[in-house]
Design a protein around this motif. Structure first.
Motif, PDB file in Angstrom:
ATOM      1  N   LYS A 197      -2.862   9.491   3.369  1.00  0.00           N
ATOM      2  CA  LYS A 197      -3.558  10.152   2.436  1.00  0.00           C
ATOM      3  C   LYS A 197      -3.127   8.603   1.396  1.00  0.00           C
ATOM      4  N   LEU A 198      -3.897   7.542   1.420  1.00  0.00           N
ATOM      5  CA  LEU A 198      -3.828   6.220   0.228  1.00  0.00           C
ATOM      6  C   LEU A 198      -3.536   6.781  -0.921  1.00  0.00           C
ATOM      7  N   LYS A 199      -2.409   5.696  -1.316  1.00  0.00           N
ATOM      8  CA  LYS A 199      -2.375   6.688  -2.848  1.00  0.00           C
ATOM      9  C   LYS A 199      -3.231   5.202  -4.269  1.00  0.00           C
ATOM     10  N   PRO A 200      -3.507   5.184  -5.029  1.00  0.00           N
ATOM     11  CA  PRO A 200      -3.695   3.871  -5.781  1.00  0.00           C
ATOM     12  C   PRO A 200      -2.327   3.244  -6.255  1.00  0.00           C
ATOM     13  N   ALA A 201      -1.295   3.169  -5.223  1.00  0.00           N
ATOM     14  CA  ALA A 201      -0.463   2.540  -6.291  1.00  0.00           C
ATOM     15  C   ALA A 201       0.461   0.660  -5.326  1.00  0.00           C
ATOM     16  N   GLY A 202       0.940   0.411  -5.683  1.00  0.00           N
ATOM     17  CA  GLY A 202       0.717  -0.797  -4.935  1.00  0.00           C
ATOM     18  C   GLY A 202       0.404  -2.556  -5.199  1.00  0.00           C
ATOM     19  N   LEU A 203       1.304  -3.230  -4.851  1.00  0.00           N
ATOM     20  CA  LEU A 203       0.234  -4.654  -5.171  1.00  0.00           C
ATOM     21  C   LEU A 203      -0.957  -5.005  -4.691  1.00  0.00           C
ATOM     22  N   LEU A 215       0.876  -1.292  -0.041  1.00  0.00           N
ATOM     23  CA  LEU A 215       0.299  -0.383   0.377  1.00  0.00           C
ATOM     24  C   LEU A 215       0.872   1.081  -0.017  1.00  0.00           C
ATOM     25  N   LYS A 216       1.206   2.147  -1.173  1.00  0.00           N
ATOM     26  CA  LYS A 216       0.824   3.558  -1.098  1.00  0.00           C
ATOM     27  C   LYS A 216       1.036   5.011  -0.311  1.00  0.00           C
ATOM     28  N   ARG A 217       1.268   5.403   0.482  1.00  0.00           N
ATOM     29  CA  ARG A 217       0.661   6.644   1.152  1.00  0.00           C
ATOM     30  C   ARG A 217       1.476   7.953   0.991  1.00  0.00           C
ATOM     31  N   ASP A 218       0.952   8.906   0.943  1.00  0.00           N
ATOM     32  CA  ASP A 218       1.912  10.578   0.645  1.00  0.00           C
ATOM     33  C   ASP A 218       1.314  10.962   2.147  1.00  0.00           C
ATOM     34  N   PHE A 219       2.402  12.215   2.366  1.00  0.00           N
ATOM     35  CA  PHE A 219       1.753  12.908   3.347  1.00  0.00           C
ATOM     36  C   PHE A 219       0.687  13.531   3.452  1.00  0.00           C
ATOM     37  N   TYR A 220       0.130  13.777   4.652  1.00  0.00           N
ATOM     38  CA  TYR A 220      -1.385  14.629   4.159  1.00  0.00           C
ATOM     39  C   TYR A 220      -1.646  15.304   5.190  1.00  0.00           C
TER      40      TYR A 220
END
Length: 616
Positions: free
Chosen positions: A299-305, A288-293
């Motif tokens: 914040k969960l981002k649409p990337a990863g397995l 699961l990919k996330r960014d600083f928020y």
């Protein structure tokens, strides 16, 4: 009689209160003075709580009240736990059933109490949790974990998830907050885990205290190496010294050491860092990919397995400590909604008033009430993004509290500097390309924010506007995107900043090919909060103008800071006394009077919600 809600165990005299000022007693009954009153009720994505391993991306209803059983230095929630009057008209009065109705109406899968501690509104939260469970909703909270065994017995059967904030692993760390020892917190973490409640643990990473985090990791590993640990890089606000802020680079090094002890370790408050992502402990694949928020948020981002069947790694099949399904669509919070940005909004209003000479908290509360009760939080968010609208807000606030003259003096000072810069730029044909980063080179601040407005006001071209930037206060971009922008000058945000040397080394490590790196034109502002959140942005504007057009502008910014502090704060300016608070101009700032946490008018409230010691 002692209060048995938290382990401070305050002695409650008849009709008196303990340290938090939120409970009293009548006879043998503990009563809550401000039941069923909420400062915040809004939908959020669970990562803004923050919680990372429970229904990722899930939509929950945030509830927050006021007050806290602790009194921690540098508290990021100080506006609502120390300064907001719990009797204020800004609060919403809702029954437990109405709170649950709000969650259902907003398609939330659960309810979560955060930002101030549920121990401050324990009886209210118990009633909400019971009503939510009866309707099939998930229930959780963020807490300092200072539950007594009696209060834990009451709440543990109602919780599905919890984030426990550990203040340290020593009595000294807890005495600084008003507690005594970490023992109750550690006991409660283990009890939550053994009872099947999903547990994540957070801790503050500040200079000189990292050894305690390593000891905490050892303790958690003895319970389960799968417990997620959230490392919160310290944001020195309120009275906390700026020297306590650990650099992103060193915090990343600590995270690597912790990862040797625990399977899931995350680093917050470090824009651009990769350590908010969930990796498979077995094969290392991105799940699961996330960014600083924003502060304390992700914040969960649409990337990863993504998650495989039964929440296993799709590549190696290892079972992952993630409960629930991943949301198909991640909820996007509104401006200043969801987690700690709300407290930043209150602090920004406070910043304007303090620069007018306000030293009484009740005057600040009056402005908070005006904005919140009239649903003007969104308007305030928009107005502080441009210098002219910001100045208009100053005059508006001054009129509301009868300080028109002081508001006018502040507004005119800002206008004079704007006009001086505009005049100097009349003959300028070429505007250098300027990029505004936060933390690391790849974290791009949103184009519409005040920082980029200051760049343009100072005669630069904001390349941030060329990026379709989501997120809060921006988002991570690829190095290819940054190279395409090719800025000539880079400024590093003065909030959650990074030393220029660290930033430059990051650029070199990434082989970043842009003019600003080639010519080493990378700059930090002289002091925090000089480019956002406070009227001190005018000092940042002058500094930015000096950098962008050195042949035109020669402001003595530190001398101007001394004038500004003397004129509007009535104090001397000292770089060593600054911190990351938008509102407070220095670590030594004090209110004239402390707010009274207890107000009259409690008879109806006292009868509305009470819990006898035997019920606990």
């Amino acid at each position: 009689m002692r209060c048995n809600i938290c382990e401070r165990g305050c002695l409650l005299p008849e009709a008196g209160t303990g340290a938090c000022g939120l409970y009293s007693r009548i006879g043998r009954e503990i009563v809550e003075l401000y039941p069923d009153r909420y400062l915040i009720i809004c939908p959020i994505s669970i990562e803004t709580m923050p919680l990372l391993h429970f229904y990722p991306g899930g939509k929950f209803l945030q509830i927050s009240t006021a007050g806290c059983n602790f009194n921690c230095d540098g508290c990021i929630s100080a506006a609502i736990v120390k300064e907001m009057d719990p009797a204020s008209r800004a609060f919403h009065h809702l029954s437990p059933e109405q709170v649950v109705d709000e969650a259902v109406r907003n398609d939330c899968i659960g309810i979560t109490f955060l930002m101030n501690d549920p121990l401050a509104s324990f009886l209210t939260f118990i009633n909400v949790a019971e009503a939510a469970k009866a309707r099939g909703l998930l229930v959780g909270c963020s807490s300092n974990g200072y539950f007594t065994e009696a209060s834990l017995d009451k709440i543990i059967k109602l919780l599905d998830f919890v984030n426990i904030g550990v203040k340290g692993m020593s009595g000294e760390a807890y005495s600084r907050c008003g507690g005594d020892t970490p023992a109750p917190v550690l006991r409660n973490i283990e009890r939550f885990y053994q009872s099947g409640v999903h547990v994540e643990v957070s801790c503050i990473c500040s200079k000189g205290h990292n050894q305690e985090i390593l000891i905490l990791a050892d303790y958690l590993a003895n319970i389960s190496a799968d417990i997620p640990l959230q490392v919160m890089r310290f944001i020195p606000v309120e009275g906390a010294e700026l020297a306590l802020e650990e650099s992103i680079r060193k915090a990343e090094g600590l995270r690597d050491m912790l990862r040797e002890k625990l399977n899931y370790v995350y680093l917050f408050n470090s824009p651009g860092a990769e350590y908010l992502n969930t990796l498979c402990p077995g094969c290392g694949e991105l799940i699961l990919k996330r960014d600083f928020y924003g502060p304390m948020g992700a914040k969960l981002k649409p990337a990863g397995l993504g998650l495989g069947e039964k929440n296993c790694c799709p590549r190696c099949g290892r079972e992952l400590n993630i409960k629930g399904f991943v949301a198909k669509k991640v909820y996007q919070e509104g401006d200043f909604q969801g987690g700690y940005p709300f407290t930043r909004a209150l602090e920004m209003m406070e910043a304007i008033l303090i620069a007018m000479g306000v030293r009484e908290q009740q005057k600040v509360v009056r402005i908070w009430e005006d904005v919140l009760c009239n649903n003007n939080l969104g308007k305030f968010h928009d107005d502080i993004r441009t210098p002219r609208a910001y100045i208009k807000t100053i005059r508006h606030f001054g009129g509301l509290i009868g300080l028109e003259d002081k508001a006018e003096a502040l507004a005119k000072y800002l206008e004079e500097k704007l006009l001086l810069i505009e005049s100097g730029l009349r003959t300028v044909d070429r505007k250098p390309r300027v990029y505004y980063a936060m933390g690391k080179p790849n974290f791009c601040i949103k184009g519409g924010r005040l920082e980029n407005q200051l760049v343009e006001t100072a005669g630069g071209t904001s390349v941030n506007r060329e990026i379709d930037c989501e997120g809060r206060p921006g988002m991570s971009i690829t190095l290819e995107q940054l190279e395409a922008l090719n800025p000539e000058i880079i400024f590093i945000s003065s909030f959650m900043s990074s030393p220029v040397d660290d930033f430059y080394e990051e650029c070199l490590k990434a082989c970043l090919d842009v003019e600003a790196v080639k010519n080493k034109r990378i700059y930090n502002l002289p002091a925090p909060c000089w480019d956002f959140g406070s009227p001190r942005w005018v000092l940042g504007l002058m500094f930015i103008a000096n950098i962008i057009h050195p042949g035109i502008f020669h402001f003595d910014v530190l001398a101007e800071a001394k004038v500004f502090y003397d004129k509007f704060y009535g104090m001397e300016f000292s770089l060593s006394d600054t911190n990351l608070s938008f509102g407070k101009p220095s670590c030594s700032f004090k209110w004239d009077t402390q707010p009274e946490m207890l107000k009259k008018g409690g008879e109806t409230c006292r009868q509305t919600l009470s819990l006898s010691p035997s019920a606990l």
